[in-house]
Write a protein that holds these residues in place. Sequence first.
Motif, PDB file in Angstrom:
ATOM      1  N   ILE A  77       1.604   7.633   7.849  1.00 42.52           N
ATOM      2  CA  ILE A  77       1.187   8.462   6.725  1.00 42.52           C
ATOM      3  C   ILE A  77       1.862   9.839   6.794  1.00 42.52           C
ATOM      4  O   ILE A  77       2.368  10.238   7.836  1.00 42.52           O
ATOM      5  N   ALA A  78       1.846  10.537   5.657  1.00 45.58           N
ATOM      6  CA  ALA A  78       2.404  11.888   5.594  1.00 45.58           C
ATOM      7  C   ALA A  78       1.627  12.710   4.596  1.00 45.58           C
ATOM      8  O   ALA A  78       1.042  12.169   3.659  1.00 45.58           O
ATOM      9  N   LYS A  79       1.634  14.005   4.799  1.00 46.65           N
ATOM     10  CA  LYS A  79       0.974  14.926   3.867  1.00 46.65           C
ATOM     11  C   LYS A  79       1.842  15.042   2.620  1.00 46.65           C
ATOM     12  O   LYS A  79       3.047  15.287   2.707  1.00 46.65           O
ATOM     13  N   PRO A  80       1.249  14.842   1.456  1.00 43.94           N
ATOM     14  CA  PRO A  80       2.052  14.945   0.230  1.00 43.94           C
ATOM     15  C   PRO A  80       2.442  16.392  -0.045  1.00 43.94           C
ATOM     16  O   PRO A  80       1.671  17.299   0.227  1.00 43.94           O
ATOM     17  N   LEU A  81       3.627  16.572  -0.561  1.00 41.11           N
ATOM     18  CA  LEU A  81       4.090  17.911  -0.929  1.00 41.11           C
ATOM     19  C   LEU A  81       3.703  18.149  -2.374  1.00 41.11           C
ATOM     20  O   LEU A  81       4.177  17.472  -3.277  1.00 41.11           O
ATOM     21  N   ILE A  82       2.818  19.102  -2.597  1.00 43.07           N
ATOM     22  CA  ILE A  82       2.323  19.360  -3.960  1.00 43.07           C
ATOM     23  C   ILE A  82       2.759  20.731  -4.396  1.00 43.07           C
ATOM     24  O   ILE A  82       2.771  21.659  -3.677  1.00 43.07           O
ATOM     25  N   LEU A 112       0.807  -1.220   0.000  1.00 48.60           N
ATOM     26  CA  LEU A 112       0.000   0.000   0.000  1.00 48.60           C
ATOM     27  C   LEU A 112       0.842   1.273   0.000  1.00 48.60           C
ATOM     28  O   LEU A 112       0.297   2.374   0.036  1.00 48.60           O
ATOM     29  N   THR A 113       2.154   1.131  -0.051  1.00 50.26           N
ATOM     30  CA  THR A 113       3.036   2.291  -0.052  1.00 50.26           C
ATOM     31  C   THR A 113       2.719   3.195  -1.236  1.00 50.26           C
ATOM     32  O   THR A 113       2.655   2.742  -2.369  1.00 50.26           O
ATOM     33  N   GLY A 114       2.479   4.470  -0.944  1.00 52.03           N
ATOM     34  CA  GLY A 114       2.188   5.443  -1.989  1.00 52.03           C
ATOM     35  C   GLY A 114       0.707   5.675  -2.227  1.00 52.03           C
ATOM     36  O   GLY A 114       0.330   6.640  -2.872  1.00 52.03           O
ATOM     37  N   TYR A 115      -0.136   4.796  -1.717  1.00 51.79           N
ATOM     38  CA  TYR A 115      -1.589   4.988  -1.861  1.00 51.79           C
ATOM     39  C   TYR A 115      -2.019   6.212  -1.067  1.00 51.79           C
ATOM     40  O   TYR A 115      -1.453   6.517  -0.015  1.00 51.79           O
ATOM     41  N   ILE A 116      -3.058   6.917  -1.545  1.00 51.07           N
ATOM     42  CA  ILE A 116      -3.657   7.930  -0.683  1.00 51.07           C
ATOM     43  C   ILE A 116      -4.446   7.175   0.383  1.00 51.07           C
ATOM     44  O   ILE A 116      -4.874   6.031   0.164  1.00 51.07           O
ATOM     45  N   LEU A 117      -4.618   7.775   1.520  1.00 50.04           N
ATOM     46  CA  LEU A 117      -5.228   7.103   2.662  1.00 50.04           C
ATOM     47  C   LEU A 117      -6.605   6.542   2.330  1.00 50.04           C
ATOM     48  O   LEU A 117      -6.926   5.408   2.694  1.00 50.04           O
ATOM     49  N   LYS A 118      -7.414   7.295   1.626  1.00 45.44           N
ATOM     50  CA  LYS A 118      -8.763   6.842   1.274  1.00 45.44           C
ATOM     51  C   LYS A 118      -8.715   5.515   0.516  1.00 45.44           C
ATOM     52  O   LYS A 118      -9.415   4.566   0.864  1.00 45.44           O
ATOM     53  N   ASP A 119      -7.882   5.439  -0.516  1.00 43.10           N
ATOM     54  CA  ASP A 119      -7.770   4.217  -1.314  1.00 43.10           C
ATOM     55  C   ASP A 119      -7.148   3.078  -0.516  1.00 43.10           C
ATOM     56  O   ASP A 119      -7.547   1.920  -0.646  1.00 43.10           O
ATOM     57  N   GLY A 120      -6.168   3.401   0.305  1.00 40.16           N
ATOM     58  CA  GLY A 120      -5.527   2.387   1.134  1.00 40.16           C
ATOM     59  C   GLY A 120      -6.496   1.764   2.126  1.00 40.16           C
ATOM     60  O   GLY A 120      -6.513   0.544   2.315  1.00 40.16           O
TER      61      GLY A 120
END
Length: 67
Positions: free
Chosen positions: A62-67, A6-14
């Motif tokens: 989890i971590a907040k993605p840097l966009i 699940l590495t890299g999934y957004i939390l909702k999808d994970g």
Amino acid sequence: MSLPDLTGYILKDGLEQIKKYSFEADEIKVTSEPRKTSSEYDMGYRILRCDIVGNNKVRLLIAKPLI
């Protein structure tokens, strides 16, 4: 049964995948920059790590993605 990576999934999808494979999230921890610590998160955060603990339970980092 085991979970896919699940590495890299957004939390909702994970969380959907976790439920699909009959697991449940036991603990969700947030990591961030040292000066921006917070335990709050939303479903757009990314999964960095997923560890299976006990019977059908997982711990997520989890971590907040840097966009």
